[in-house]
Design a protein around this motif. Structure first.
Motif, PDB file in Angstrom:
ATOM      1  N   ARG A  72      -6.900   0.128  -5.538  1.00  0.00           N
ATOM      2  CA  ARG A  72      -7.242   0.065  -4.111  1.00  0.00           C
ATOM      3  C   ARG A  72      -8.329   1.069  -3.805  1.00  0.00           C
ATOM      4  O   ARG A  72      -8.427   2.116  -4.410  1.00  0.00           O
ATOM      5  CB  ARG A  72      -6.006   0.349  -3.243  1.00  0.00           C
ATOM      6  N   ASP A 121      -7.232  -4.011  -1.663  1.00  0.00           N
ATOM      7  CA  ASP A 121      -6.738  -4.267  -3.014  1.00  0.00           C
ATOM      8  C   ASP A 121      -7.856  -4.978  -3.774  1.00  0.00           C
ATOM      9  O   ASP A 121      -8.112  -6.173  -3.574  1.00  0.00           O
ATOM     10  CB  ASP A 121      -5.475  -5.126  -2.958  1.00  0.00           C
ATOM     11  N   PRO A 159       0.814  -1.203   0.000  1.00  0.00           N
ATOM     12  CA  PRO A 159       0.000   0.000   0.000  1.00  0.00           C
ATOM     13  C   PRO A 159       0.848   1.253   0.000  1.00  0.00           C
ATOM     14  O   PRO A 159       1.945   1.295   0.566  1.00  0.00           O
ATOM     15  CB  PRO A 159      -0.821  -0.132   1.290  1.00  0.00           C
ATOM     16  N   THR A 161      -3.060  -2.923 -10.112  1.00  0.00           N
ATOM     17  CA  THR A 161      -3.547  -2.842  -8.752  1.00  0.00           C
ATOM     18  C   THR A 161      -4.451  -1.633  -8.578  1.00  0.00           C
ATOM     19  O   THR A 161      -4.072  -0.508  -8.900  1.00  0.00           O
ATOM     20  CB  THR A 161      -2.386  -2.767  -7.754  1.00  0.00           C
TER      21      THR A 161
END
Length: 367
Positions: free
Chosen positions: A365, A297, A9, A363
Motif C-alpha cells: 500500500r 492497495d 488497511p 499486499t
C-alpha cells in the motif's frame, strides 16, 4: 492453489462504522453526480451554441479560436460524462453492497436505473476506444505507421503480401462498422439524457444528495461485516478462476473455441468479467469505510488494470470476429481480420497472466 484473502488497511478505524459514514458517502457521490450533470449540460450547450453562432465574416484566426473553443467544450463535456458515469457506478455499487441498511423498495428501484444510465453513457466511449485499439493492432501487425488504408493510399505502391492489403481493407471495414455504431450510441445517449426516465433518475439522485433513506437499524449497525462480505465474494470468485493455467505464459487457453460458429461471447471470459465487477464493488466498499484518503492497495490497483485490459481485448476480438462475418469480403480481408482476432485473444491471455502475477503478490500500500 491456496486461497488468498484480502487484508484491511492497517489504519482502519477501531470502532464500528455506522450508517452515518454510508449516508455521507452516498450524499457526496450524489452531489458529484449533480455537479457533473450540470457541467455536461453547460459544456455541451456552449459547444453547440458556439458552432451555430460562428459568423461568416470572421477571419481565419478567429475561426481557429472558435474551433479550439468548441473542441475544449467538447472535451470538457466528455470529461463531465465520464465523471457522471463514475458517480452513477459508485452509487449503484454502494446500494448493492449495503442494501440491508437501505430502504429496500427505493434501493431496488434505483440500482437498475443507475446501471442503465452508466451503460448508455459508456457505449460511445467504448466504441471509440475499441476502434483505436483495433487500428493500432492492425498497424503493429502490418508494419504501417498510420491508418492502414490511408498508408496504402499515401505510398501509392503495391502492398507487400496479402496481409498488408487485407489490413488496409480490414481497417476500413472496422472503421465503417464501429463509427456507425458509435454514432448510433451517441444519438441514443442524447435521447436518454433528454428522456423522462433520465429526469426521474436525476430527481432521485437530487433527493439522495440531501436525504439518504436508511433503515432504522442502520444508525447502530456496523458497516464492516457487509464490506467484508463483498471482499469474500471477490476472493471466492478469484479462487474459481483457472489461475494455475493463467500463470503459464503462452498457454493459448484464450484461443480455445476461436473458430466456433457460435456468435455469443467466449464463455471462458465471463468469470473474469465477474471478478472485475466484484473488484470494483470491493473498492467502493473500502471508499465507504475509509474515505477517499485511504491508502491505495497497489496489488489490487494493478489487478484491476489487468482486468480492464482483459475486457477491452475480449471486446475487440469479438468486434474483429463480427467484421469477419461480413458477407462478400475479400479473402485477404478475412485473413487479416482472423489474424487480428487471434492477436486480441493473445492480449486476453496476457491480461490474465498479468492479473495472476499481481494477485499472488503480497499486499503493498502507498500512503
Amino acid at each position: 492453489m491456496a486461497q488468498q484473502h484480502l487484508e484491511p488497511p492497517t489504519d482502519s478505524p477501531a470502532g464500528p462504522m455506522s450508517g452515518d459514514a454510508l449516508a455521507g458517502y452516498l450524499r457526496a457521490q450524489a452531489t458529484e453526480f449533480l455537479r457533473s450533470l450540470r457541467q455536461h449540460r453547460e459544456n455541451g450547450t456552449d459547444a453547440g451554441t458556439t458552432a451555430r453562432a460562428k459568423p461568416r465574416t470572421e477571419s481565419r484566426a478567429e475561426s481557429r479560436d472558435v474551433s479550439r473553443a468548441g473542441d475544449n467544450g467538447s472535451g470538457e463535456s466528455v470529461d463531465a460524462a465520464r465523471a457522471l458515469r463514475r458517480s452513477a457506478r459508485r452509487i449503484s455499487g454502494t446500494l448493492h453492497t449495503f442494501r440491508p441498511l437501505l430502504d429496500a423498495e427505493w434501493s431496488e428501484g434505483m440500482r437498475p436505473e443507475l446501471a442503465w444510465l452508466s451503460g448508455t453513457l459508456a457505449r460511445e466511449h467504448a466504441y471509440a476506444a475499441r476502434l483505436e485499439r483495433l487500428i493500432g493492432a492492425l498497424n503493429r501487425l502490418s508494419g504501417a505507421a498510420g491508418f492502414p488504408a490511408q498508408a496504402a493510399q499515401d505510398t501509392g505502391a503495391p502492398a507487400k503480401g496479402g496481409l498488408t492489403v487485407g489490413a488496409a481493407k480490414a481497417g476500413a471495414l472496422l472503421d465503417r462498422q464501429l463509427t456507425l455504431a458509435r454514432t448510433r450510441t451517441h444519438s441514443a445517449a442524447l435521447q436518454a439524457l433528454g428522456s423522462s426516465r433520465f429526469h426521474a433518475v436525476a430527481d432521485s439522485v437530487a433527493v439522495l444528495a440531501s436525504e439518504v433513506p436508511l433503515t432504522p437499524a442502520a444508525t447502530t449497525a456496523d458497516l464492516r461485516p457487509l464490506a467484508a462480505a463483498a471482499s469474500d465474494r471477490l476472493t471466492d470468485a478469484v479462487a474459481a478462476l483457472p489461475l494455475v493455467t493463467a500463470g503459464h505464459p503462452y498457454n493459448a487457453e484464450a484461443l480455445v473455441h476461436g473458430l466456433s460458429a457460435d456468435t455469443a461471447p467466449h464463455p471462458q471470459d465471463a468469470p473474469w468479467h465477474q471478478v472485475r465487477l466484484l473488484l470494483r464493488l470491493h473498492r467502493y466498499a473500502c471508499e465507504v469505510l475509509y474515505g477517499q484518503d485511504a491508502p491505495i492497495d497497489v496489488r489490487l490497483l494493478r489487478a484491476g488494470q489487468a482486468l480492464n485490459r482483459h475486457r477491452d481485448a475480449a471486446e475487440a476480438a469479438a468486434a474483429a470476429a463480427s467484421a469477419a462475418r461480413t458477407p462478400r469480403i475479400a479473402p485477404a480481408t478475412a485473413y487479416a481480420l482472423g489474424v487480428l482476432h487471434a492477436d486480441q485473444r493473445h492480449e486476453v491471455e496476457a491480461a490474465r497472466f498479468a492479473f495472476q502475477q499481481n494477485w499472488q503478490k503480497e499486499t503493498v500500500r502507498t500512503p
